[in-house]
Design a protein around this motif. Structure first.
Motif, PDB file in Angstrom:
ATOM      1  N   TYR A  44       0.844  -1.207   0.000  1.00 25.50           N
ATOM      2  CA  TYR A  44       0.000   0.000   0.000  1.00 25.50           C
ATOM      3  C   TYR A  44       0.869   1.244   0.000  1.00 25.50           C
ATOM      4  N   ALA A  45       0.433   2.264  -0.734  1.00 23.95           N
ATOM      5  CA  ALA A  45       1.107   3.564  -0.677  1.00 23.95           C
ATOM      6  C   ALA A  45       0.119   4.667  -1.035  1.00 23.95           C
ATOM      7  N   LYS A  46       0.337   5.819  -0.431  1.00 22.77           N
ATOM      8  CA  LYS A  46      -0.471   7.007  -0.710  1.00 22.77           C
ATOM      9  C   LYS A  46       0.487   8.153  -0.964  1.00 22.77           C
ATOM     10  N   PHE A  75       2.531   3.196  -7.388  1.00 17.68           N
ATOM     11  CA  PHE A  75       2.675   1.770  -7.715  1.00 17.68           C
ATOM     12  C   PHE A  75       4.034   1.265  -7.246  1.00 17.68           C
ATOM     13  N   ALA A  76       5.091   1.994  -7.564  1.00 16.18           N
ATOM     14  CA  ALA A  76       6.450   1.576  -7.197  1.00 16.18           C
ATOM     15  C   ALA A  76       6.622   1.479  -5.688  1.00 16.18           C
ATOM     16  N   PHE A  77       6.129   2.467  -4.962  1.00 16.58           N
ATOM     17  CA  PHE A  77       6.281   2.444  -3.506  1.00 16.58           C
ATOM     18  C   PHE A  77       5.466   1.309  -2.882  1.00 16.58           C
ATOM     19  N   SER A  78       4.308   1.009  -3.439  1.00 13.83           N
ATOM     20  CA  SER A  78       3.502  -0.073  -2.871  1.00 13.83           C
ATOM     21  C   SER A  78       4.092  -1.447  -3.182  1.00 13.83           C
ATOM     22  N   ALA A 109      -2.493   3.547  -3.821  1.00 15.64           N
ATOM     23  CA  ALA A 109      -2.117   2.271  -4.434  1.00 15.64           C
ATOM     24  C   ALA A 109      -2.402   1.126  -3.477  1.00 15.64           C
ATOM     25  N   GLN A 110      -3.075   0.092  -3.993  1.00 13.16           N
ATOM     26  CA  GLN A 110      -3.423  -1.056  -3.176  1.00 13.16           C
ATOM     27  C   GLN A 110      -3.095  -2.345  -3.921  1.00 13.16           C
ATOM     28  N   ARG A 117       6.418 -14.314  -8.175  1.00 15.68           N
ATOM     29  CA  ARG A 117       7.159 -13.112  -8.579  1.00 15.68           C
ATOM     30  C   ARG A 117       6.280 -12.018  -9.164  1.00 15.68           C
ATOM     31  N   THR A 118       4.970 -12.239  -9.255  1.00 10.58           N
ATOM     32  CA  THR A 118       4.100 -11.262  -9.905  1.00 10.58           C
ATOM     33  C   THR A 118       3.030 -10.720  -8.963  1.00 10.58           C
ATOM     34  N   GLY A 119       2.629  -9.498  -9.243  1.00  6.23           N
ATOM     35  CA  GLY A 119       1.581  -8.866  -8.454  1.00  6.23           C
ATOM     36  C   GLY A 119       0.717  -7.969  -9.321  1.00  6.23           C
ATOM     37  N   ILE A 120      -0.448  -7.638  -8.798  1.00  8.27           N
ATOM     38  CA  ILE A 120      -1.361  -6.697  -9.454  1.00  8.27           C
ATOM     39  C   ILE A 120      -1.718  -5.630  -8.433  1.00  8.27           C
ATOM     40  N   TYR A 121      -1.646  -4.376  -8.870  1.00  9.34           N
ATOM     41  CA  TYR A 121      -1.893  -3.225  -7.996  1.00  9.34           C
ATOM     42  C   TYR A 121      -2.861  -2.274  -8.673  1.00  9.34           C
TER      43      TYR A 121
END
Length: 154
Positions: A44-46, A75-78, A109-110, A117-121
């Motif tokens: 998570y990031a704001k 996105f990068a920070f989360s 960003a959530q 190795r993969t994620g969706i945000y």
């Protein structure tokens, strides 16, 4: 090679905060656009950014590239918040409303999925009135290394 020893926190929230501070310190693009990291947590990031006059396009609205950059930074920070070096493998953005000079844009960003190795945000960008300006979806890929505390980081 930097010989500085970094104590990497083990608490997930403290780790997310330390990673965000380390990333921000080495991120002139995010800094140069006036973005601020308001809040971070694992996955998570704001971030916020005020729309400046030099960010306007020919319609006198915020250029989509700057809105994209805000979403991409959130996105990068989360996706790096767990201290596993992670990059984007793809993303999409939908612009829903214009941003104007002086607007305070917020990107939230959530993490929606993290498997191997993969994620969706999903990142939602709103203005100071809570109006949705854009929706961004990023796909992440974990690479070798850590963001902080890794002697092999780039």
């Amino acid at each position: 090679m930097d010989s500085t020893v970094v104590n990497v926190p083990t608490d997930p929230q403290a780790l997310a905060q330390a990673v965000a501070e380390g990333m921000y310190a080495k991120d002139p693009a995010t800094q140069g656009l006036g973005m601020r990291v308001v809040e971070v947590a694992p996955g998570y990031a704001k971030l916020t950014m005020t729309v400046r006059g030099d960010m306007l396009n020919g319609h006198r609205t915020c250029h989509g590239g700057f809105i994209f950059s805000l979403a991409d930074s959130a996105f990068a920070f989360s996706c790096n918040s767990r201290n596993v070096a992670t990059v984007a493998s793809g993303c999409t953005i939908d612009y829903l409303a214009p941003g104007f000079e002086g607007d305070m844009l917020t990107a939230l960003a959530q993490e929606r999925s993290l498997a191997g190795r993969t994620g969706i945000y999903d990142i939602t960008i709103t203005n100071q009135e809570g109006k949705t300006i854009a929706i961004f979806r990023g796909r992440s890929y974990r690479i070798k290394g850590q963001v902080i505390g890794d002697s092999h980081q780039a």
